[in-house]
Design a protein around this motif. Structure first.
Motif, PDB file in Angstrom:
ATOM      1  N   UNK A  20       1.006  -1.143  -0.022  1.00 33.55           N
ATOM      2  CA  UNK A  20       0.046  -0.091   0.027  1.00 33.55           C
ATOM      3  C   UNK A  20       0.744   1.291  -0.040  1.00 33.55           C
ATOM      4  N   UNK A  21       2.264   1.148   0.384  1.00 32.21           N
ATOM      5  CA  UNK A  21       2.914   2.221   0.347  1.00 32.21           C
ATOM      6  C   UNK A  21       3.429   2.924  -0.999  1.00 32.21           C
ATOM      7  N   UNK A  22       3.575   4.107  -1.100  1.00 36.57           N
ATOM      8  CA  UNK A  22       3.962   4.763  -2.438  1.00 36.57           C
ATOM      9  C   UNK A  22       4.987   5.625  -1.904  1.00 36.57           C
ATOM     10  N   UNK A  23       6.084   5.716  -2.653  1.00 39.58           N
ATOM     11  CA  UNK A  23       7.181   6.868  -2.274  1.00 39.58           C
ATOM     12  C   UNK A  23       6.709   8.151  -2.248  1.00 39.58           C
ATOM     13  N   UNK A  24       6.213   8.638  -3.587  1.00 39.55           N
ATOM     14  CA  UNK A  24       5.636   9.781  -3.786  1.00 39.55           C
ATOM     15  C   UNK A  24       6.606  10.654  -3.952  1.00 39.55           C
ATOM     16  N   UNK A  25       6.469  12.010  -3.673  1.00 34.41           N
ATOM     17  CA  UNK A  25       7.449  13.121  -3.944  1.00 34.41           C
ATOM     18  C   UNK A  25       8.254  13.709  -2.670  1.00 34.41           C
ATOM     19  N   UNK A  26       9.359  13.775  -2.463  1.00 35.19           N
ATOM     20  CA  UNK A  26       9.716  14.449  -1.291  1.00 35.19           C
ATOM     21  C   UNK A  26       9.426  13.882   0.040  1.00 35.19           C
ATOM     22  N   UNK A  27       8.743  14.546   0.997  1.00 38.55           N
ATOM     23  CA  UNK A  27       8.437  14.187   2.352  1.00 38.55           C
ATOM     24  C   UNK A  27       7.068  13.446   2.244  1.00 38.55           C
ATOM     25  N   UNK A  28       6.580  13.286   1.273  1.00 38.02           N
ATOM     26  CA  UNK A  28       5.007  13.034   1.150  1.00 38.02           C
ATOM     27  C   UNK A  28       4.667  11.864   2.280  1.00 38.02           C
ATOM     28  N   UNK A  29       3.626  11.897   3.175  1.00 41.75           N
ATOM     29  CA  UNK A  29       3.186  10.857   3.904  1.00 41.75           C
ATOM     30  C   UNK A  29       4.436  10.713   5.262  1.00 41.75           C
ATOM     31  N   UNK A  30       4.920  11.558   5.456  1.00 39.64           N
ATOM     32  CA  UNK A  30       6.111  11.168   6.552  1.00 39.64           C
ATOM     33  C   UNK A  30       5.646  11.394   7.862  1.00 39.64           C
ATOM     34  N   UNK A  31       4.388  12.026   8.014  1.00 37.73           N
ATOM     35  CA  UNK A  31       3.720  12.159   9.298  1.00 37.73           C
ATOM     36  C   UNK A  31       2.533  11.296   9.362  1.00 37.73           C
ATOM     37  N   UNK A  32       2.421  10.394   8.674  1.00 38.42           N
ATOM     38  CA  UNK A  32       1.250   9.347   8.349  1.00 38.42           C
ATOM     39  C   UNK A  32       1.467   7.803   8.230  1.00 38.42           C
ATOM     40  N   UNK A  33       2.436   7.432   7.751  1.00 38.01           N
ATOM     41  CA  UNK A  33       2.814   6.069   7.702  1.00 38.01           C
ATOM     42  C   UNK A  33       3.197   5.469   8.964  1.00 38.01           C
ATOM     43  N   UNK A  34       2.509   4.620   9.559  1.00 36.46           N
ATOM     44  CA  UNK A  34       2.736   3.898  10.586  1.00 36.46           C
ATOM     45  C   UNK A  34       3.117   2.508  10.459  1.00 36.46           C
ATOM     46  N   UNK A  35       4.043   1.719  11.150  1.00 36.92           N
ATOM     47  CA  UNK A  35       4.225   2.175  12.467  1.00 36.92           C
ATOM     48  C   UNK A  35       5.598   3.029  12.550  1.00 36.92           C
ATOM     49  N   UNK A  36       6.170   3.524  11.206  1.00 36.60           N
ATOM     50  CA  UNK A  36       7.510   4.149  11.052  1.00 36.60           C
ATOM     51  C   UNK A  36       7.481   5.325  11.655  1.00 36.60           C
ATOM     52  N   UNK A  37       6.465   6.210  11.430  1.00 35.31           N
ATOM     53  CA  UNK A  37       6.293   7.436  12.016  1.00 35.31           C
ATOM     54  C   UNK A  37       6.350   7.402  13.774  1.00 35.31           C
ATOM     55  N   UNK A  38       5.727   6.382  14.359  1.00 32.25           N
ATOM     56  CA  UNK A  38       5.927   6.169  15.684  1.00 32.25           C
ATOM     57  C   UNK A  38       7.608   5.862  16.034  1.00 32.25           C
ATOM     58  N   UNK A  39       8.008   5.090  15.404  1.00 29.09           N
ATOM     59  CA  UNK A  39       9.425   4.684  15.733  1.00 29.09           C
ATOM     60  C   UNK A  39      10.459   5.841  15.283  1.00 29.09           C
ATOM     61  N   UNK A  40      10.277   6.681  14.488  1.00 26.06           N
ATOM     62  CA  UNK A  40      11.106   7.713  13.942  1.00 26.06           C
ATOM     63  C   UNK A  40      10.976   9.047  14.573  1.00 26.06           C
ATOM     64  N   UNK A  41       9.740   9.575  14.615  1.00 31.60           N
ATOM     65  CA  UNK A  41       9.416  10.879  15.017  1.00 31.60           C
ATOM     66  C   UNK A  41      10.042  11.033  16.531  1.00 31.60           C
ATOM     67  N   UNK A  42      10.023  10.024  17.490  1.00 28.78           N
ATOM     68  CA  UNK A  42      10.736  10.960  18.776  1.00 28.78           C
ATOM     69  C   UNK A  42      12.000  11.107  18.827  1.00 28.78           C
ATOM     70  N   UNK A  43      12.881  10.604  17.598  1.00 27.71           N
ATOM     71  CA  UNK A  43      14.331  10.972  17.630  1.00 27.71           C
ATOM     72  C   UNK A  43      14.391  12.243  16.636  1.00 27.71           C
ATOM     73  N   UNK A  44      13.464  12.826  16.208  1.00 23.90           N
ATOM     74  CA  UNK A  44      13.596  13.984  15.289  1.00 23.90           C
ATOM     75  C   UNK A  44      13.690  15.309  15.872  1.00 23.90           C
ATOM     76  N   UNK A  45      14.869  15.906  15.808  1.00 25.39           N
ATOM     77  CA  UNK A  45      14.983  17.186  16.459  1.00 25.39           C
ATOM     78  C   UNK A  45      15.978  17.889  15.696  1.00 25.39           C
ATOM     79  N   UNK A  46      16.061  19.396  15.746  1.00 24.95           N
ATOM     80  CA  UNK A  46      16.951  20.061  15.177  1.00 24.95           C
ATOM     81  C   UNK A  46      17.373  21.444  15.686  1.00 24.95           C
TER      82      UNK A  46
END
Length: 163
Positions: A20-46
């Motif tokens: 069901x996943x599509x790469x899309x362009x750029x950052x499309x879906x970055x904050x939607x696709x689980x369980x990956x969003x939940x695994x990666x987002x806690x470490x995302x800081x700048x």
């Protein structure tokens, strides 16, 4: 492969259903696709270069782990978080407070990119810490998108599930 925003992201587990996943362009879906969003987002800081360095290293380690487990969707999501680290840090480097456009986003346009008729705010003097944070993420993002195993798995994924 166009990103499909019509999916039910609240109930779809993309680890169980990579088709069901599509790469899309750029950052499309970055904050939607689980369980990956939940695994990666806690470490995302700048916020600072030191924080960005630690964050980008952790996300890149997840990227490599996903590749090692032949989990292309996870690897692509980690790549997107690295890209988003760059783009968001650059936005904060250019615009104090990270606000690029004047006024609120209309409700029917939330989650979409672009100004949607709003005026772009003038750039602030560059924030050197955010610029350095952006450069840190950019280096890791470049490394990820050129990684030979990522490129191999992307071709295999696109051949298997279509473009």
């Amino acid at each position: 492969m166009l990103f499909d925003y019509q999916l039910d992201f609240r109930t779809t587990d993309f680890r169980q259903h990579p088709e069901l996943y599509r790469v899309g362009k750029g950052e499309q879906g970055v904050l939607l696709v689980e369980p990956y969003k939940g695994e990666i987002l806690p470490f995302w800081r700048f916020r600072t270069p030191a924080v960005a360095r630690e964050s980008s290293e952790k996300i890149y380690a997840l990227f490599e782990a996903y590749l090692q487990h032949h989990d292309f969707v996870g690897a692509d999501m980690a790549r997107k978080f690295l890209q988003m680290g760059f783009t968001r840090a650059r936005r904060y480097a250019n615009h104090k407070g990270g606000k690029k456009y004047d006024g609120p986003v209309p409700d029917d346009k939330k989650g979409q990119s672009g100004s949607h008729g709003r005026a772009e705010l003038p750039r602030s003097p560059e924030d050197p810490d955010k610029a350095e944070s952006a450069a840190i993420f950019k280096a890791r993002w470049d490394e990820a998108k050129q990684h030979p195993e990522y490129l191999r798995q992307r071709v295999a994924f696109e051949e298997r599930y279509g473009k």
